[in-house]
Write a protein that holds these residues in place. Structure first.
Motif, PDB file in Angstrom:
ATOM      1  N   ALA A   1       0.737  -1.209  -0.067  1.00  0.00           N
ATOM      2  CA  ALA A   1      -0.125  -0.194   0.084  1.00  0.00           C
ATOM      3  C   ALA A   1       0.969   1.206   0.110  1.00  0.00           C
ATOM      4  O   ALA A   1       0.632   2.313  -0.722  1.00  0.00           O
ATOM      5  N   VAL A   2       1.805   1.254   0.858  1.00  0.00           N
ATOM      6  CA  VAL A   2       2.860   2.527   0.969  1.00  0.00           C
ATOM      7  C   VAL A   2       3.698   2.494  -0.432  1.00  0.00           C
ATOM      8  O   VAL A   2       3.570   3.702  -1.067  1.00  0.00           O
ATOM      9  N   CYS A   3       3.879   1.290  -1.233  1.00  0.00           N
ATOM     10  CA  CYS A   3       4.623   1.472  -2.326  1.00  0.00           C
ATOM     11  C   CYS A   3       3.974   1.960  -3.403  1.00  0.00           C
ATOM     12  O   CYS A   3       4.157   2.826  -4.111  1.00  0.00           O
ATOM     13  N   ALA A   4       2.513   1.462  -3.512  1.00  0.00           N
ATOM     14  CA  ALA A   4       1.728   1.932  -4.311  1.00  0.00           C
ATOM     15  C   ALA A   4       1.346   3.456  -4.487  1.00  0.00           C
ATOM     16  O   ALA A   4       0.950   4.120  -5.444  1.00  0.00           O
ATOM     17  N   GLY A   5       1.428   4.156  -3.298  1.00  0.00           N
ATOM     18  CA  GLY A   5       1.544   5.519  -3.082  1.00  0.00           C
ATOM     19  C   GLY A   5       2.613   6.345  -3.505  1.00  0.00           C
ATOM     20  O   GLY A   5       2.852   7.483  -3.374  1.00  0.00           O
ATOM     21  N   GLY A   6       3.812   5.593  -4.032  1.00  0.00           N
ATOM     22  CA  GLY A   6       4.960   6.122  -4.568  1.00  0.00           C
ATOM     23  C   GLY A   6       6.160   6.516  -3.596  1.00  0.00           C
ATOM     24  O   GLY A   6       6.819   7.137  -3.863  1.00  0.00           O
ATOM     25  N   MET A   7       5.550   5.964  -2.198  1.00  0.00           N
ATOM     26  CA  MET A   7       6.691   6.437  -1.143  1.00  0.00           C
ATOM     27  C   MET A   7       8.097   5.536  -1.096  1.00  0.00           C
ATOM     28  O   MET A   7       8.870   5.875  -0.433  1.00  0.00           O
ATOM     29  N   MET A   8       7.887   4.423  -1.846  1.00  0.00           N
ATOM     30  CA  MET A   8       9.206   3.617  -1.804  1.00  0.00           C
ATOM     31  C   MET A   8       9.978   3.696  -3.087  1.00  0.00           C
ATOM     32  O   MET A   8       9.212   4.049  -4.149  1.00  0.00           O
ATOM     33  N   ARG A   9      10.897   2.798  -3.438  1.00  0.00           N
ATOM     34  CA  ARG A   9      11.829   2.874  -4.457  1.00  0.00           C
ATOM     35  C   ARG A   9      11.057   1.721  -5.500  1.00  0.00           C
ATOM     36  O   ARG A   9      11.612   2.099  -6.689  1.00  0.00           O
ATOM     37  N   THR A  10      10.635   1.207  -4.940  1.00  0.00           N
ATOM     38  CA  THR A  10       9.777   0.107  -5.897  1.00  0.00           C
ATOM     39  C   THR A  10       8.115   0.006  -5.756  1.00  0.00           C
ATOM     40  O   THR A  10       7.672   0.608  -4.890  1.00  0.00           O
ATOM     41  N   PRO A  11       7.495  -0.263  -6.967  1.00  0.00           N
ATOM     42  CA  PRO A  11       6.117  -0.343  -6.774  1.00  0.00           C
ATOM     43  C   PRO A  11       5.280  -1.391  -6.272  1.00  0.00           C
ATOM     44  O   PRO A  11       4.165  -1.479  -5.784  1.00  0.00           O
ATOM     45  N   LEU A  12       5.967  -2.441  -5.778  1.00  0.00           N
ATOM     46  CA  LEU A  12       5.628  -3.523  -4.976  1.00  0.00           C
ATOM     47  C   LEU A  12       6.873  -4.177  -4.192  1.00  0.00           C
ATOM     48  O   LEU A  12       8.216  -3.786  -4.460  1.00  0.00           O
TER      49      LEU A  12
ATOM     50  N   VAL B   1      22.454   4.224  13.521  1.00  0.00           N
ATOM     51  CA  VAL B   1      21.344   3.868  12.559  1.00  0.00           C
ATOM     52  C   VAL B   1      21.595   4.770  11.105  1.00  0.00           C
ATOM     53  O   VAL B   1      21.884   6.081  11.454  1.00  0.00           O
ATOM     54  N   VAL B   2      21.371   4.134  10.044  1.00  0.00           N
ATOM     55  CA  VAL B   2      21.241   4.847   8.725  1.00  0.00           C
ATOM     56  C   VAL B   2      20.092   4.678   8.094  1.00  0.00           C
ATOM     57  O   VAL B   2      19.321   3.804   8.401  1.00  0.00           O
ATOM     58  N   LEU B   3      19.668   5.768   7.057  1.00  0.00           N
ATOM     59  CA  LEU B   3      18.435   5.542   6.270  1.00  0.00           C
ATOM     60  C   LEU B   3      18.580   6.355   5.159  1.00  0.00           C
ATOM     61  O   LEU B   3      19.394   7.140   5.153  1.00  0.00           O
ATOM     62  N   GLU B   4      17.465   6.144   4.235  1.00  0.00           N
ATOM     63  CA  GLU B   4      17.546   6.917   3.068  1.00  0.00           C
ATOM     64  C   GLU B   4      16.223   7.424   2.997  1.00  0.00           C
ATOM     65  O   GLU B   4      15.143   6.532   3.517  1.00  0.00           O
ATOM     66  N   THR B   5      15.956   8.616   2.733  1.00  0.00           N
ATOM     67  CA  THR B   5      14.128   9.341   2.497  1.00  0.00           C
ATOM     68  C   THR B   5      14.371  10.062   1.311  1.00  0.00           C
ATOM     69  O   THR B   5      15.489  10.886   1.137  1.00  0.00           O
ATOM     70  N   ARG B   6      13.327  10.171   0.597  1.00  0.00           N
ATOM     71  CA  ARG B   6      13.259  11.059  -0.422  1.00  0.00           C
ATOM     72  C   ARG B   6      13.394  12.445  -0.014  1.00  0.00           C
ATOM     73  O   ARG B   6      12.757  12.866   0.894  1.00  0.00           O
ATOM     74  N   THR B   7      14.210  13.255  -0.935  1.00  0.00           N
ATOM     75  CA  THR B   7      14.236  14.810  -0.375  1.00  0.00           C
ATOM     76  C   THR B   7      13.092  15.678  -0.294  1.00  0.00           C
ATOM     77  O   THR B   7      12.917  16.789   0.169  1.00  0.00           O
TER      78      THR B   7
ATOM     79  N   GLY C   1      17.910  12.107  -5.587  1.00  0.00           N
ATOM     80  CA  GLY C   1      16.642  12.449  -5.283  1.00  0.00           C
ATOM     81  C   GLY C   1      16.632  12.062  -3.594  1.00  0.00           C
ATOM     82  O   GLY C   1      15.242  12.000  -3.071  1.00  0.00           O
ATOM     83  N   HIS C   2      17.236  11.381  -2.928  1.00  0.00           N
ATOM     84  CA  HIS C   2      17.246  10.844  -1.560  1.00  0.00           C
ATOM     85  C   HIS C   2      18.227  11.415  -0.618  1.00  0.00           C
ATOM     86  O   HIS C   2      19.330  11.654  -0.995  1.00  0.00           O
ATOM     87  N   TRP C   3      17.982  11.905   0.640  1.00  0.00           N
ATOM     88  CA  TRP C   3      18.741  12.022   1.815  1.00  0.00           C
ATOM     89  C   TRP C   3      19.401  10.808   2.272  1.00  0.00           C
ATOM     90  O   TRP C   3      18.673   9.997   2.749  1.00  0.00           O
ATOM     91  N   GLN C   4      20.726  10.927   2.718  1.00  0.00           N
ATOM     92  CA  GLN C   4      21.347   9.790   3.582  1.00  0.00           C
ATOM     93  C   GLN C   4      21.512  10.142   4.933  1.00  0.00           C
ATOM     94  O   GLN C   4      21.809  11.503   4.974  1.00  0.00           O
ATOM     95  N   MET C   5      20.758   9.715   5.754  1.00  0.00           N
ATOM     96  CA  MET C   5      20.547  10.276   7.161  1.00  0.00           C
ATOM     97  C   MET C   5      21.190   9.212   8.209  1.00  0.00           C
ATOM     98  O   MET C   5      21.221   8.167   7.943  1.00  0.00           O
ATOM     99  N   ARG C   6      21.961   9.651   9.574  1.00  0.00           N
ATOM    100  CA  ARG C   6      22.541   8.933  10.221  1.00  0.00           C
ATOM    101  C   ARG C   6      22.222   9.378  11.702  1.00  0.00           C
ATOM    102  O   ARG C   6      22.083  10.436  11.804  1.00  0.00           O
ATOM    103  N   TYR C   7      21.937   8.405  12.642  1.00  0.00           N
ATOM    104  CA  TYR C   7      21.671   8.467  13.904  1.00  0.00           C
ATOM    105  C   TYR C   7      22.790   7.702  14.859  1.00  0.00           C
ATOM    106  O   TYR C   7      22.786   6.461  14.558  1.00  0.00           O
ATOM    107  N   PRO C   8      23.286   7.971  15.977  1.00  0.00           N
ATOM    108  CA  PRO C   8      23.228   9.599  16.314  1.00  0.00           C
ATOM    109  C   PRO C   8      24.323  10.329  15.461  1.00  0.00           C
ATOM    110  O   PRO C   8      25.265   9.910  14.613  1.00  0.00           O
TER     111      PRO C   8
END
Length: 144
Positions: free
Chosen positions: A20-31, A109-115, A137-144
């Motif tokens: 459902a989240v993929c279908a909304g365009g929020m992920m790198r893949t459609p499924l 912890v590392v992650l990527e999210t759309r800018t 078009g993605h930020w790479q982020m790190r914690y801490p």
């Protein structure tokens, strides 16, 4: 609504939520296309190398958060909440539980999210993540 550890009986509901989240365009893949790390987490929720949480509303999985080990000695975070359940604190609850788990192990912890994903960026920066790079078009982020 509640956040808890994933159980193998959640698999189909979790896959449906991810799709459902993929279908909304929020992920790198459609499924949802499970990687070997995903297959391991889905089959072995008790393995101490990873964390897989779900948010549920009754019998429905409406969100998830996962931490999978990277080759660089960090944990990669993935998180999602289905659209009708966003902005209700589920993402914050999932993220908080994941960061607590990672902190107890002394692991970054590392992650990527759309800018252009302002709500996610706001959640991550308020939780202590910092931007360490940008690619495709993605930020790479790190914690801490």
């Amino acid at each position: 609504m509640m956040v808890r550890l994933y159980h193998p009986s959640d698999r189909q509901n979790l896959v449906d939520a991810i799709n459902a989240v993929c279908a909304g365009g929020m992920m790198r893949t459609p499924l949802f296309e499970p990687t070997p790390a995903w297959e391991h987490a889905l089959a072995r929720p008790d393995c101490p190398c990873h964390l897989l949480l779900v948010a549920e509303d009754g019998a429905n999985v409406v969100g998830w958060c996962r931490l999978f080990p990277t080759d660089e000695g960090a944990l990669e975070l993935g998180i999602g909440v289905v659209a009708p359940y966003r902005r209700r604190g589920l993402g914050r609850a999932l993220l908080g539980a994941a960061l607590e788990w990672a902190s107890a192990r002394g692991m970054p912890v590392v992650l990527e999210t759309r800018t252009d994903n302002a709500p996610a960026i706001r959640l991550f920066t308020r939780s202590g993540f910092r931007v360490v790079g940008q690619q495709d078009g993605h930020w790479q982020m790190r914690y801490p």
